[in-house]
Scaffold this motif. Structure first.
Motif, PDB file in Angstrom:
ATOM      1  N   ALA A  89      35.844  33.407 -33.175  1.00 47.07           N
ATOM      2  CA  ALA A  89      35.419  33.476 -34.579  1.00 47.07           C
ATOM      3  C   ALA A  89      35.341  32.097 -35.229  1.00 47.07           C
ATOM      4  O   ALA A  89      34.433  31.833 -36.017  1.00 47.07           O
ATOM      5  CB  ALA A  89      36.346  34.391 -35.364  1.00 47.07           C
ATOM      6  N   ARG A  96      27.394  33.303 -38.255  1.00 45.92           N
ATOM      7  CA  ARG A  96      27.335  34.683 -38.732  1.00 45.92           C
ATOM      8  C   ARG A  96      26.407  34.833 -39.924  1.00 45.92           C
ATOM      9  O   ARG A  96      25.987  35.923 -40.250  1.00 45.92           O
ATOM     10  CB  ARG A  96      28.725  35.204 -39.031  1.00 45.92           C
ATOM     11  CG  ARG A  96      29.320  34.681 -40.318  1.00 45.92           C
ATOM     12  CD  ARG A  96      30.716  35.159 -40.605  1.00 45.92           C
ATOM     13  NE  ARG A  96      30.811  36.586 -40.487  1.00 45.92           N
ATOM     14  CZ  ARG A  96      31.889  37.232 -40.047  1.00 45.92           C
ATOM     15  NH1 ARG A  96      32.955  36.563 -39.724  1.00 45.92           N
ATOM     16  NH2 ARG A  96      31.896  38.531 -39.961  1.00 45.92           N
ATOM     17  N   ARG A 102      22.412  34.599 -34.848  1.00 45.38           N
ATOM     18  CA  ARG A 102      23.299  35.687 -34.442  1.00 45.38           C
ATOM     19  C   ARG A 102      22.648  36.524 -33.343  1.00 45.38           C
ATOM     20  O   ARG A 102      23.290  36.865 -32.356  1.00 45.38           O
ATOM     21  CB  ARG A 102      23.608  36.547 -35.675  1.00 45.38           C
ATOM     22  CG  ARG A 102      24.849  37.341 -35.552  1.00 45.38           C
ATOM     23  CD  ARG A 102      25.262  38.069 -36.816  1.00 45.38           C
ATOM     24  NE  ARG A 102      24.186  38.663 -37.555  1.00 45.38           N
ATOM     25  CZ  ARG A 102      23.849  38.304 -38.800  1.00 45.38           C
ATOM     26  NH1 ARG A 102      24.516  37.362 -39.420  1.00 45.38           N
ATOM     27  NH2 ARG A 102      22.859  38.908 -39.424  1.00 45.38           N
ATOM     28  N   ARG A 106      24.112  36.833 -29.412  1.00 48.89           N
ATOM     29  CA  ARG A 106      24.644  38.118 -28.954  1.00 48.89           C
ATOM     30  C   ARG A 106      24.345  38.395 -27.471  1.00 48.89           C
ATOM     31  O   ARG A 106      25.269  38.673 -26.699  1.00 48.89           O
ATOM     32  CB  ARG A 106      24.123  39.240 -29.849  1.00 48.89           C
ATOM     33  CG  ARG A 106      24.852  40.549 -29.691  1.00 48.89           C
ATOM     34  CD  ARG A 106      24.387  41.602 -30.683  1.00 48.89           C
ATOM     35  NE  ARG A 106      24.349  41.154 -32.067  1.00 48.89           N
ATOM     36  CZ  ARG A 106      25.407  41.087 -32.883  1.00 48.89           C
ATOM     37  NH1 ARG A 106      26.590  41.427 -32.440  1.00 48.89           N
ATOM     38  NH2 ARG A 106      25.277  40.681 -34.126  1.00 48.89           N
ATOM     39  N   SER A 117      30.748  41.223 -31.571  1.00 48.86           N
ATOM     40  CA  SER A 117      30.518  41.827 -32.882  1.00 48.86           C
ATOM     41  C   SER A 117      31.597  41.423 -33.875  1.00 48.86           C
ATOM     42  O   SER A 117      31.315  41.170 -35.036  1.00 48.86           O
ATOM     43  CB  SER A 117      30.468  43.338 -32.764  1.00 48.86           C
ATOM     44  OG  SER A 117      29.396  43.694 -31.937  1.00 48.86           O
ATOM     45  N   LEU A 120      30.999  37.603 -34.782  1.00 43.39           N
ATOM     46  CA  LEU A 120      29.790  37.349 -35.563  1.00 43.39           C
ATOM     47  C   LEU A 120      29.676  38.250 -36.773  1.00 43.39           C
ATOM     48  O   LEU A 120      28.987  37.917 -37.732  1.00 43.39           O
ATOM     49  CB  LEU A 120      28.542  37.532 -34.696  1.00 43.39           C
ATOM     50  CG  LEU A 120      28.262  36.432 -33.704  1.00 43.39           C
ATOM     51  CD1 LEU A 120      27.028  36.778 -32.888  1.00 43.39           C
ATOM     52  CD2 LEU A 120      28.086  35.104 -34.381  1.00 43.39           C
ATOM     53  N   GLY A 121      30.330  39.384 -36.734  1.00 46.04           N
ATOM     54  CA  GLY A 121      30.228  40.307 -37.851  1.00 46.04           C
ATOM     55  C   GLY A 121      28.868  40.978 -37.871  1.00 46.04           C
ATOM     56  O   GLY A 121      28.029  40.784 -37.003  1.00 46.04           O
ATOM     57  N   ASN A 130      29.142  46.043 -43.757  1.00 45.67           N
ATOM     58  CA  ASN A 130      29.751  44.739 -43.969  1.00 45.67           C
ATOM     59  C   ASN A 130      31.107  44.803 -44.651  1.00 45.67           C
ATOM     60  O   ASN A 130      31.203  44.597 -45.851  1.00 45.67           O
ATOM     61  CB  ASN A 130      28.824  43.885 -44.843  1.00 45.67           C
ATOM     62  CG  ASN A 130      28.178  42.809 -44.047  1.00 45.67           C
ATOM     63  OD1 ASN A 130      28.738  42.371 -43.063  1.00 45.67           O
ATOM     64  ND2 ASN A 130      27.021  42.387 -44.472  1.00 45.67           N
TER      65      ASN A 130
END
Length: 180
Positions: A89, A96, A102, A106, A117, A120-121, A130
């Motif tokens: 993170a 992100r 992003r 991925r 996930s 990166l959110g 979110n």
């Protein structure tokens, strides 16, 4: 390569170094993080090699270096109960906010079996997915992304902003519109 050290060559000796080859990088991460399982270290070295390849191919702009890899393995070594997502993170924090980056990152991570996930959110464009938008500053950032800084239609209708008093005749100030 960052700062323009070439113009300062009379003060510094400048050496450009490539990232180490995967075998050397694996040896380095083993020395830095001896408590991290070998399989995770191999996976991370492979991911960072893939990230650098993506930069060479022009799919990414930021060249993830051995420094970021070492930050991840140090985190995993110091906090063995934390997930790989959590360790990644910090190096992916700015990525992100860019949907294109992003979506480029991925598949690179997932190819090696590392879902990112959590690191990166979810996209900021979808507030329902979110949970991080509960943070006030992130809500403000998301709102700013949707606002055009130069609302031209409204600003164009405004009258002149005023006058500036000088020693000579008054100067009229005009509202300037800059669309960013």
């Amino acid at each position: 390569l960052g700062n323009d050290l070439i113009r300062e060559a009379d003060v510094f000796s400048v050496f450009c170094l490539d990232n180490p080859d995967p075998a050397s990088e694996l040896q380095l991460v083993r020395a830095i993080a001896p408590r991290v399982p070998e399989s995770i270290l191999r996976t991370l070295v492979g991911i960072f090699a893939d990230l650098r390849m993506a930069v060479e191919e022009g799919r990414l702009q930021y060249p993830y270096s051995t420094r970021e890899l070492l930050a991840v393995v140090r985190h995993l070594d110091r906090y063995p109960d934390e997930s790989l997502d959590s360790a990644l993170a910090s190096i992916l924090a700015f990525d992100r906010f860019d949907p294109a980056v992003r979506e480029t990152l991925r598949p690179i991570f997932e190819k090696r079996g590392v879902p990112i996930s959590g690191a990166l959110g979810s996209p900021l464009d979808d507030p329902s997915s979110n949970p991080e938008l509960s943070q006030p500053w992130l809500r403000a950032l998301a709102a700013l992304r949707g606002v055009r800084l130069g609302a031209c239609e409204r600003l164009a209708a405004l009258s002149p902003a005023g006058t500036w008093r000088t020693m000579g005749p008054p100067m009229e100030l005009v509202a300037s519109i800059h669309d960013v």
